[in-house]
Write a protein that holds these residues in place. Sequence first.
Motif, short mmCIF file in Angstrom:
data_model
loop_
_atom_site.label_atom_id
_atom_site.label_comp_id
_atom_site.label_asym_id
_atom_site.label_seq_id
_atom_site.Cartn_x
_atom_site.Cartn_y
_atom_site.Cartn_z
N ASP A 90 26.51 49.99 46.08
CA ASP A 90 26.47 48.54 46.31
C ASP A 90 26.56 47.69 45.04
O ASP A 90 26.34 46.49 45.10
CB ASP A 90 25.20 48.17 47.10
CG ASP A 90 23.92 48.56 46.36
OD1 ASP A 90 24.01 49.34 45.40
OD2 ASP A 90 22.84 48.10 46.75
N ASN A 91 26.91 48.32 43.90
CA ASN A 91 27.07 47.51 42.68
C ASN A 91 27.97 46.32 42.91
O ASN A 91 27.63 45.19 42.59
CB ASN A 91 27.74 48.34 41.57
CG ASN A 91 26.76 49.23 40.84
OD1 ASN A 91 25.58 49.14 41.04
ND2 ASN A 91 27.29 50.10 40.00
N VAL A 111 26.73 43.57 45.43
CA VAL A 111 25.57 42.83 44.89
C VAL A 111 26.04 41.80 43.85
O VAL A 111 25.58 40.65 43.84
CB VAL A 111 24.53 43.81 44.27
CG1 VAL A 111 23.51 43.06 43.43
CG2 VAL A 111 23.83 44.59 45.37
N ILE A 112 26.98 42.21 43.03
CA ILE A 112 27.51 41.28 42.01
C ILE A 112 28.30 40.15 42.68
O ILE A 112 28.12 38.98 42.35
CB ILE A 112 28.39 42.05 40.99
CG1 ILE A 112 27.49 42.96 40.12
CG2 ILE A 112 29.20 41.09 40.12
CD1 ILE A 112 28.24 43.92 39.20
N LYS A 158 26.12 37.53 44.22
CA LYS A 158 25.58 36.59 43.22
C LYS A 158 26.65 35.58 42.81
O LYS A 158 26.39 34.38 42.72
CB LYS A 158 25.09 37.41 42.02
CG LYS A 158 24.59 36.62 40.84
CD LYS A 158 23.17 36.10 41.10
CE LYS A 158 22.43 35.67 39.84
NZ LYS A 158 23.15 34.83 38.91
N TRP A 159 27.86 36.08 42.59
CA TRP A 159 28.95 35.19 42.18
C TRP A 159 29.21 34.11 43.24
O TRP A 159 29.38 32.93 42.92
CB TRP A 159 30.25 35.99 41.97
CG TRP A 159 30.29 36.77 40.69
CD1 TRP A 159 29.37 36.74 39.68
CD2 TRP A 159 31.31 37.70 40.28
NE1 TRP A 159 29.75 37.60 38.68
CE2 TRP A 159 30.93 38.20 39.00
CE3 TRP A 159 32.50 38.16 40.84
CZ2 TRP A 159 31.71 39.12 38.29
CZ3 TRP A 159 33.27 39.08 40.14
CH2 TRP A 159 32.87 39.56 38.88
N ASP A 161 26.36 31.63 43.34
CA ASP A 161 26.47 30.73 42.19
C ASP A 161 27.59 29.71 42.38
O ASP A 161 27.54 28.60 41.84
CB ASP A 161 26.73 31.52 40.90
CG ASP A 161 25.51 32.32 40.46
OD1 ASP A 161 24.43 32.11 41.04
OD2 ASP A 161 25.65 33.17 39.56
N LEU A 216 23.40 41.50 53.91
CA LEU A 216 22.85 42.45 54.89
C LEU A 216 22.55 43.82 54.29
O LEU A 216 22.09 44.71 55.01
CB LEU A 216 23.84 42.64 56.04
CG LEU A 216 23.63 41.79 57.28
CD1 LEU A 216 24.54 42.28 58.40
CD2 LEU A 216 22.18 41.85 57.76
N GLY A 217 22.88 44.04 53.02
CA GLY A 217 22.66 45.37 52.46
C GLY A 217 23.64 46.38 53.03
O GLY A 217 24.72 46.01 53.52
N PRO A 227 38.72 46.92 42.85
CA PRO A 227 37.93 46.88 41.61
C PRO A 227 38.69 46.18 40.47
O PRO A 227 39.90 46.35 40.33
CB PRO A 227 37.73 48.36 41.28
CG PRO A 227 37.84 49.07 42.57
CD PRO A 227 38.82 48.28 43.39
N GLY A 228 37.96 45.41 39.70
CA GLY A 228 38.57 44.73 38.56
C GLY A 228 39.06 43.33 38.90
O GLY A 228 39.59 42.62 38.04
N THR A 229 38.92 42.90 40.15
CA THR A 229 39.28 41.53 40.50
C THR A 229 38.32 40.58 39.78
O THR A 229 37.11 40.79 39.81
CB THR A 229 39.18 41.31 42.03
OG1 THR A 229 39.94 42.33 42.68
CG2 THR A 229 39.72 39.94 42.42
N LEU A 230 38.87 39.59 39.14
CA LEU A 230 38.02 38.68 38.36
C LEU A 230 37.28 37.70 39.28
O LEU A 230 37.75 37.38 40.37
CB LEU A 230 38.88 37.89 37.37
CG LEU A 230 39.68 38.75 36.38
CD1 LEU A 230 40.58 37.88 35.52
CD2 LEU A 230 38.76 39.60 35.50
N ARG A 231 36.16 37.22 38.78
CA ARG A 231 35.35 36.27 39.55
C ARG A 231 36.20 35.06 39.98
O ARG A 231 36.19 34.65 41.14
CB ARG A 231 34.18 35.79 38.70
CG ARG A 231 33.46 34.66 39.39
CD ARG A 231 32.23 34.05 38.79
NE ARG A 231 31.79 34.41 37.48
CZ ARG A 231 30.50 34.37 37.11
NH1 ARG A 231 29.58 34.01 37.97
NH2 ARG A 231 30.15 34.67 35.90
#
Lengths: 546, 136
Positions: B21-22, B25-26, B29-30, B33, B41-42, B117-121
């Motif tokens: 879930d790294n 979870v990130i 947060k993004w 924000d 939901l985990g 993976p690697g998609t920017l915010r």
Amino acid sequence: MGINDKKEIQSSYLEGERLAHFKSLTGIEYKEVYTPEDISDAPEPPGVYPFTRGIHKTMYRGRLWTRRQQSGYRSAKESNERIKYLLSVGQTGINVDPDLPTHLALDPENPLAQGDVGLQGTSIVTYEDMVDLYRDIPLDEVSNTMIIEAPSSAVIMAQYLLLANERGIPWEKLIGTIMNCPLTQLVGPTYQSITTFFPVEPAVKIALDVMEFMIKRAPRWNIVNINAYNIRETGVDAIQEAAFALSIGQEYARGLIERGLDIDTFAPRIGFFSAVHIDFFEEIAKLRAMRRIWARIMKEKFGAKNERSLLFRTACQTSALPLTAQEPLNNLVRAGIQSLAAVLGGVQSLHTTGYDEAFSLPTEESHKLSIRTQQIIAYETGVVKSVDPLGGSYLIERLTDDLEEQIWNLLKIIEDKGGFLQCFLDRWVEDQITEKRHQLGEDMDSGQQPIVGVNLFRDDRDSTEIAIFRHSDTWQSERIQEIIEHKENRNQESVKRALDALDEQIRKNWEGNCIEVIMKAVEARCTLGEIMDAIRTAIDFKRPGL
Amino acid sequence: MMEQKAKKRILLGKLGLDAHDNGVVIVAKWLSDAGYEVIYLGFYNFPEHFIEVALQEDVDAIGVSFLGGEHLYYTRKLTDLMKEKGINNIKLILGGVIPSHDVDELKRLGVSEVFTPGTLRQTIIESLGKLFKEGM
């Protein structure tokens, strides 16, 4: 490319490039230069307490590290083929990963399990699966790691011991490892992952059962492997990886001592599985610091007298966190550098992560490249010809000292809070992880942690295509059917008797070791899920769906 | 100005047994924000529960993260359920380790965006902004 881009590139030519900062991944400031003043004493020779320079006097001159790539997908039969292929191209140890339903002890036909059967590993449910998985593999000649944590590890170990019986291999000749660590194995010590399908304290109890059972009967078998790698992959730093893992090791040591075992009977069979991230010197220093700390803990705190009890033996995997989906061939370079760090750090076995890991399981080609990477380091570069070639480097020795100090500090905090398990139950560990993950997100986004091809030198025109492992569309339903048929075609009386006996032992004699009664259930053709559901019920734990 | 909810609501989590879930979870947060209301939901969720919560919470989008190759199996279950319940005002967004050869099939099933993976915010925030603008 637009005109503006060209201007930027020209200006970097004129001004020269320089890094944004000089901090390590963990946040330690690298000094401009290290000098003799940075180190206290010359380190002891390799193979001498506290083993900074390696656990053996001759290290890789005496014996190269074991090349041990993880494998496992779909059926035990297919995984057996992949194992044999890997051995044929020069893998020297086996490392099998089961699928998620096996890790979590849910049978394939369970509605919660169906979508995950055979994807992240191989499906091991019955004794017959174990027979298929290790067909033609000499269990007393090739060292075999089974990536499975408690409580499932009790059933997998039971199946394995029965397989040894069938083949006529005495248990004392078995060589290998059961990972067996319920606190780290699944995806590191995140709370929800570990506690949803089995309660954590009973899981630790069953892990200790496996350890106790094996240590008394299979002296060459490694009874637990603390998965520092998975701890690190949650996003925490090198200091946390080391301190968490070393405190978990102490939990198990205390547990076995409480059962009346002498530290020197089991400590030599405790192993670790570490990450090697991309910060080259820091990772090498971390491994050296972990060796020192474990040796001191074993000697000074636990009073171990056998020198083998003091050895921090570690398997290793190159961290997948720095690997990218963008320009995947770059991952070969990264994993090569990480593998070199592992070797210079003196590890006992190595898994070089596949360059295709950001897409799927490794293909056969990718698996082979991982082995070749290690063979090139071992046979071509010459770095193995002297022991600990970086020993005495002002930078490495200073960094080892610094990391050691910070790891000790964190270890003390954890011990003062009652040990790792308590910290886990209190969600303190969870908070540490979450904080670091959010930081990781920020650092990747801001470029504070540079990732070439992603947040630096990104080239959205890149269209490198690599071969990617494909999952099968039909296999899952065939496998589910197979297990349904297994359950229909067996002596239901003996199944019931075996599960009743298990239930009775767990209810009436929870303190007793449960491995023998689990072996009887496996012999009666009970499945992994049935055995674990019986235990869940007996300890009054309701898993989702039950 | 048309009436609108103060914040767009997004339900995030994972389906099935994978607990990596790294990423999610990130991203949670993004998005939070960036002004989204995130209901997280985990993991260890199953499609029925996911949809139930999505309806209860009146979300504008569902975001699911995958890693182990289970994306097609669970996306099919999810979109079948959405069809069955006549849900057509909730966007479906995926993220994680998803091979490019499966993206077309996922979009055909009704997935709006797949973030690997690697998609920017910035890319994620911009794509979502655009998605919700189009949907209005």
